[in-house]
Motif scaffolding. Structure first.
Motif, short mmCIF file in Angstrom:
data_model
loop_
_atom_site.label_atom_id
_atom_site.label_comp_id
_atom_site.label_asym_id
_atom_site.label_seq_id
_atom_site.Cartn_x
_atom_site.Cartn_y
_atom_site.Cartn_z
N SER A 28 -4.92 2.46 0.89
CA SER A 28 -5.47 2.54 -0.48
C SER A 28 -6.96 2.23 -0.44
N PRO A 29 -7.71 2.70 -1.45
CA PRO A 29 -9.18 2.60 -1.41
C PRO A 29 -9.69 1.18 -1.16
N GLY A 30 -10.56 1.08 -0.15
CA GLY A 30 -11.22 -0.20 0.10
C GLY A 30 -10.43 -1.16 0.96
N GLY A 31 -9.15 -0.84 1.26
CA GLY A 31 -8.37 -1.68 2.16
C GLY A 31 -8.39 -3.15 1.76
N LEU A 32 -8.59 -4.00 2.76
CA LEU A 32 -8.50 -5.46 2.54
C LEU A 32 -9.50 -5.96 1.51
N ALA A 33 -10.73 -5.44 1.54
CA ALA A 33 -11.76 -5.97 0.62
C ALA A 33 -11.33 -5.77 -0.84
N THR A 34 -10.75 -4.62 -1.15
CA THR A 34 -10.31 -4.38 -2.52
C THR A 34 -9.12 -5.28 -2.85
N ALA A 35 -8.21 -5.43 -1.90
CA ALA A 35 -7.05 -6.32 -2.13
C ALA A 35 -7.54 -7.75 -2.40
N GLN A 36 -8.55 -8.19 -1.67
CA GLN A 36 -9.09 -9.55 -1.89
C GLN A 36 -9.65 -9.67 -3.31
N ALA A 37 -10.43 -8.66 -3.71
CA ALA A 37 -11.08 -8.73 -5.04
C ALA A 37 -10.03 -8.66 -6.15
N PHE A 38 -9.04 -7.80 -6.03
CA PHE A 38 -8.06 -7.63 -7.12
C PHE A 38 -7.07 -8.79 -7.18
N THR A 39 -6.62 -9.29 -6.02
CA THR A 39 -5.66 -10.40 -6.08
C THR A 39 -6.33 -11.66 -6.61
N ALA A 40 -7.66 -11.78 -6.44
CA ALA A 40 -8.37 -12.95 -6.98
C ALA A 40 -8.25 -13.01 -8.51
N LEU A 41 -7.98 -11.87 -9.14
CA LEU A 41 -7.86 -11.83 -10.60
C LEU A 41 -6.52 -12.37 -11.09
N LEU A 42 -5.57 -12.54 -10.17
CA LEU A 42 -4.20 -12.90 -10.58
C LEU A 42 -3.97 -14.40 -10.74
N GLN A 43 -4.93 -15.22 -10.35
CA GLN A 43 -4.78 -16.68 -10.41
C GLN A 43 -3.46 -17.12 -9.77
N LEU A 44 -3.24 -16.67 -8.57
CA LEU A 44 -2.01 -16.99 -7.86
C LEU A 44 -2.00 -18.45 -7.44
#
Ligand SMILES: C[S@@+](CC[C@H](N)C(=O)[O-])C[C@H]1O[C@@H](n2cnc3c(N)ncnc32)[C@H](O)[C@@H]1O
Length: 250
Positions: A28-44
């Motif tokens: 998926s677009p951006g691989g790990l860097a995008t996953a890092q940015a988007f999961t940071a929004l989830l307040q896990l």
């Protein structure tokens, strides 16, 4: 068990080709860097339960488990993807906190509800968006959060080339504002629907510049470059778009 995805877009050879562009364990677009940015929004928070819908090779699931101490269950309708995900999960010693299942999200029945549902560039494959959003709602605890990114389209008519691309892949694309309405109608609250096309273009340009030429024969490399350039051109023209969506259940 094989299906149209395993035999078409997600054969093992195609998965490995795209993984070489997106980065290890990502399709998926951006691989790990995008996953890092988007999961940071989830307040896990440690101990939370996350469902990764269309988890692919498991890159996001591995990252969330390692970075946040959450338990992640991934479901995917490609048995080739699930085979890679399970193999890589064992290699990374993550079998205690990450699990995978072959299946269609449209028929998924969670044994326990989740704190978060996360999905990256999967819903383009799913035509019954109303059923999809209904199922995702049933997967979440009260107050649980949904975050997904997806390919989208612009408001205007589609060029013949874009229409052919969508038809050839059997995609079902919506505008970002359509998606907002679908989430509202499905009963989600705190809906945020963002057009991330500018970010999509930057990611595609970066991936195009950094195509690992040593990993492909000349024809495959030319095909990939052509396909990335086409996506950039369509996104610059505004007919292909990328959306990021966040919502909660009441
Ligand atoms: C573009 S790949 C993205 C994979 C992964 N999310 C990532 O970020 O690397 C789309 C994935 O959605 C999966 N998929 C498509 N339809 C699905 C469905 N109905 N239920 C579960 N997974 C599905 C495909 O098999 C594929 O692995």
């Amino acid at each position: 068990m094989s299906n149209a995805l395993d035999l078409g877009q997600y054969t093992k050879a195609e998965i490995e080709k795209y993984e070489a562009v997106y980065g290890r364990n990502f399709i998926s677009p951006g691989g790990l860097a995008t996953a890092q940015a988007f999961t940071a929004l989830l307040q896990l928070q440690a101990g939370m339960r996350v469902l990764d819908v269309g988890c692919g090779m498991g890159g996001s699931a591995f990252y969330m488990a390692q970075q946040y101490g959450v338990y992640v269950h991934g479901i995917d309708l490609s048995s080739n993807m699930i085979a890679y995900a399970q193999e890589r999960c064992c290699e990374a010693n993550l079998t205690g906190c990450v699990s995978f299942e072959y299946g269609d999200i449209l028929t998924f029945k969670p044994s326990q509800p989740y704190d978060c549902v996360y999905s990256r560039d999967v819903f383009l494959h799913i035509h019954d968006k109303a059923l999809l959003l209904h199922v995702l709602k049933t997967c979440l605890k009260p107050g649980g959060r949904l975050l997904f990114s997806d390919y989208a389209c612009g408001d205007g008519p589609k060029s013949p080339a874009f229409a052919a691309y969508i038809h050839q892949r059997n995609y079902d694309l919506h505008t970002v504002s359509d998606y907002r309405r679908l989430l509202d109608v499905a009963g989600f609250v705190k809906v945020v629907a963002e057009d991330r096309t500018a970010q999509f273009i930057q990611i595609l340009e970066h991936e195009l510049r950094n195509m690992p030429s040593d990993r492909f024969d000349a024809a495959t490399l030319a095909g990939l470059r052509h396909s990335w350039q086409d996506k950039i051109d369509r996104a610059c023209q505004g007919e292909q778009r990328w959306g990021l969506f966040q919502a909660s259940v009441p």
